[in-house]
Design a protein around this motif. Structure first.
Motif, PDB file in Angstrom:
ATOM      1  N   THR A  69      -8.148 -54.970  27.979  1.00  0.00           N
ATOM      2  CA  THR A  69      -7.128 -54.649  28.967  1.00  0.00           C
ATOM      3  C   THR A  69      -5.779 -54.843  28.312  1.00  0.00           C
ATOM      4  OG1 THR A  69      -8.526 -55.382  30.786  1.00  0.00           O
ATOM      5  CG2 THR A  69      -6.165 -55.250  31.228  1.00  0.00           C
ATOM      6  N   TYR A  70      -4.934 -53.820  28.391  1.00  0.00           N
ATOM      7  CA  TYR A  70      -3.567 -53.925  27.879  1.00  0.00           C
ATOM      8  C   TYR A  70      -2.646 -54.178  29.061  1.00  0.00           C
ATOM      9  CZ  TYR A  70       1.010 -52.709  26.142  1.00  0.00           C
ATOM     10  OH  TYR A  70       2.342 -52.750  25.845  1.00  0.00           O
ATOM     11  N   LEU A  71      -2.030 -55.323  29.077  1.00  0.00           N
ATOM     12  CA  LEU A  71      -1.083 -55.684  30.133  1.00  0.00           C
ATOM     13  C   LEU A  71       0.279 -55.128  29.754  1.00  0.00           C
ATOM     14  CD1 LEU A  71      -0.415 -57.165  32.740  1.00  0.00           C
ATOM     15  CD2 LEU A  71      -0.226 -59.276  31.420  1.00  0.00           C
ATOM     16  N   SER A  72       0.620 -53.971  30.323  1.00  0.00           N
ATOM     17  CA  SER A  72       1.863 -53.296  29.964  1.00  0.00           C
ATOM     18  C   SER A  72       3.082 -53.977  30.546  1.00  0.00           C
ATOM     19  CB  SER A  72       1.895 -51.852  30.443  1.00  0.00           C
ATOM     20  OG  SER A  72       0.685 -51.316  30.713  1.00  0.00           O
ATOM     21  N   LEU A 103      -7.576 -59.581  26.884  1.00  0.00           N
ATOM     22  CA  LEU A 103      -6.311 -59.184  27.498  1.00  0.00           C
ATOM     23  C   LEU A 103      -5.246 -59.257  26.416  1.00  0.00           C
ATOM     24  CD1 LEU A 103      -4.990 -58.451  30.241  1.00  0.00           C
ATOM     25  CD2 LEU A 103      -4.515 -60.870  30.522  1.00  0.00           C
ATOM     26  N   ILE A 104      -4.572 -58.135  26.183  1.00  0.00           N
ATOM     27  CA  ILE A 104      -3.544 -58.097  25.158  1.00  0.00           C
ATOM     28  C   ILE A 104      -2.223 -57.634  25.763  1.00  0.00           C
ATOM     29  CG2 ILE A 104      -5.141 -57.717  23.244  1.00  0.00           C
ATOM     30  CD1 ILE A 104      -4.387 -54.750  23.338  1.00  0.00           C
ATOM     31  N   LEU A 105      -1.118 -57.998  25.116  1.00  0.00           N
ATOM     32  CA  LEU A 105       0.199 -57.597  25.600  1.00  0.00           C
ATOM     33  C   LEU A 105       1.216 -57.704  24.490  1.00  0.00           C
ATOM     34  CD1 LEU A 105       2.095 -60.366  25.994  1.00  0.00           C
ATOM     35  CD2 LEU A 105       0.531 -60.686  27.897  1.00  0.00           C
ATOM     36  N   LEU A 106       2.357 -57.072  24.703  1.00  0.00           N
ATOM     37  CA  LEU A 106       3.536 -57.263  23.868  1.00  0.00           C
ATOM     38  C   LEU A 106       4.513 -58.068  24.712  1.00  0.00           C
ATOM     39  CD1 LEU A 106       4.021 -53.646  22.453  1.00  0.00           C
ATOM     40  CD2 LEU A 106       3.070 -55.632  21.265  1.00  0.00           C
ATOM     41  N   TYR A 114       6.445 -68.295  26.995  1.00  0.00           N
ATOM     42  CA  TYR A 114       5.642 -68.399  28.213  1.00  0.00           C
ATOM     43  C   TYR A 114       4.155 -68.199  27.917  1.00  0.00           C
ATOM     44  CZ  TYR A 114       3.603 -67.001  32.692  1.00  0.00           C
ATOM     45  OH  TYR A 114       2.798 -66.887  33.794  1.00  0.00           O
ATOM     46  N   TYR A 115       3.818 -67.179  27.145  1.00  0.00           N
ATOM     47  CA  TYR A 115       2.420 -66.812  26.960  1.00  0.00           C
ATOM     48  C   TYR A 115       1.593 -67.883  26.253  1.00  0.00           C
ATOM     49  CZ  TYR A 115       3.822 -62.471  29.039  1.00  0.00           C
ATOM     50  OH  TYR A 115       4.293 -61.547  29.924  1.00  0.00           O
ATOM     51  N   PRO A 116       2.074 -68.512  25.174  1.00  0.00           N
ATOM     52  CA  PRO A 116       1.274 -69.601  24.593  1.00  0.00           C
ATOM     53  C   PRO A 116       1.105 -70.766  25.569  1.00  0.00           C
ATOM     54  CG  PRO A 116       3.054 -68.976  23.110  1.00  0.00           C
ATOM     55  CD  PRO A 116       3.243 -68.208  24.378  1.00  0.00           C
ATOM     56  N   HIS A 117       2.107 -70.968  26.403  1.00  0.00           N
ATOM     57  CA  HIS A 117       2.067 -72.055  27.388  1.00  0.00           C
ATOM     58  C   HIS A 117       0.913 -71.892  28.376  1.00  0.00           C
ATOM     59  CE1 HIS A 117       3.505 -74.926  30.385  1.00  0.00           C
ATOM     60  NE2 HIS A 117       3.479 -73.967  31.266  1.00  0.00           N
ATOM     61  N   ILE A 118       0.535 -70.629  28.679  1.00  0.00           N
ATOM     62  CA  ILE A 118      -0.546 -70.410  29.654  1.00  0.00           C
ATOM     63  C   ILE A 118      -1.875 -70.074  28.989  1.00  0.00           C
ATOM     64  CG2 ILE A 118       1.045 -69.803  31.516  1.00  0.00           C
ATOM     65  CD1 ILE A 118       0.159 -66.861  31.099  1.00  0.00           C
ATOM     66  N   GLY A 119      -1.930 -70.138  27.646  1.00  0.00           N
ATOM     67  CA  GLY A 119      -3.213 -69.998  26.984  1.00  0.00           C
ATOM     68  C   GLY A 119      -3.399 -68.795  26.072  1.00  0.00           C
TER      69      GLY A 119
END
Length: 135
Positions: A69-72, A103-106, A114-119
């Motif tokens: 899943t790409y989280l745009s 799940l991937i995103l830019l 934020y993103y490393p903080h939530i895993g």
């Protein structure tokens, strides 16, 4: 009380206003209504957060519902940030696609911490060709 819904049948003006109020509008073509409408219509997994009738968060994704899943876009209205709404939108997006799918995103520059903080794990192997560049 915050509620969550799935689906992309949304009022375009409300979506554009949310992007503006979340600061994501600084990096999306919010002045181009046709492009924004196409972005929303063609996303095949959209989860939204609501405070009553007010749209306060959105997760807009593309997925094969099996492997990836790409989280745009992930946007939460600034007045509602730091309440776990973004994390819940991501959790629901992952669950709706397939819990086994990656799940991937830019990340936007302002959200890199934020993103490393939530895993999330940083993956330096990602590559991109901008719209104005050719192969």
């Amino acid at each position: 009380m915050i509620t969550y819904r799935q689906g992309n049948n949304l009022d375009l003006d409300a979506v554009i206003e949310l992007y503006r109020e979340s600061t994501l509008g600084e990096r999306r073509p919010i002045a181009d209504r046709a492009r924004m409408a196409a972005m929303l219509q063609n996303a095949n997994l959209v989860i939204t957060a609501w405070d009553g009738v007010k749209l306060i968060g959105i997760s807009r994704a593309l997925t094969d519902f099996a492997y990836v899943t790409y989280l745009s876009d992930l946007a939460v209205h600034q007045a509602y940030q730091k309440q776990g709404i973004g994390k819940e939108l991501i959790r629901r997006t992952k669950a709706a696609a397939d819990p086994r799918a990656s799940l991937i995103l830019l990340a936007a520059p302002a959200a890199e911490k934020y993103y490393p903080h939530i895993g999330f794990t940083h993956m330096p192997q990602a590559w991109r060709i901008n719209a104005d560049e050719n192969i």
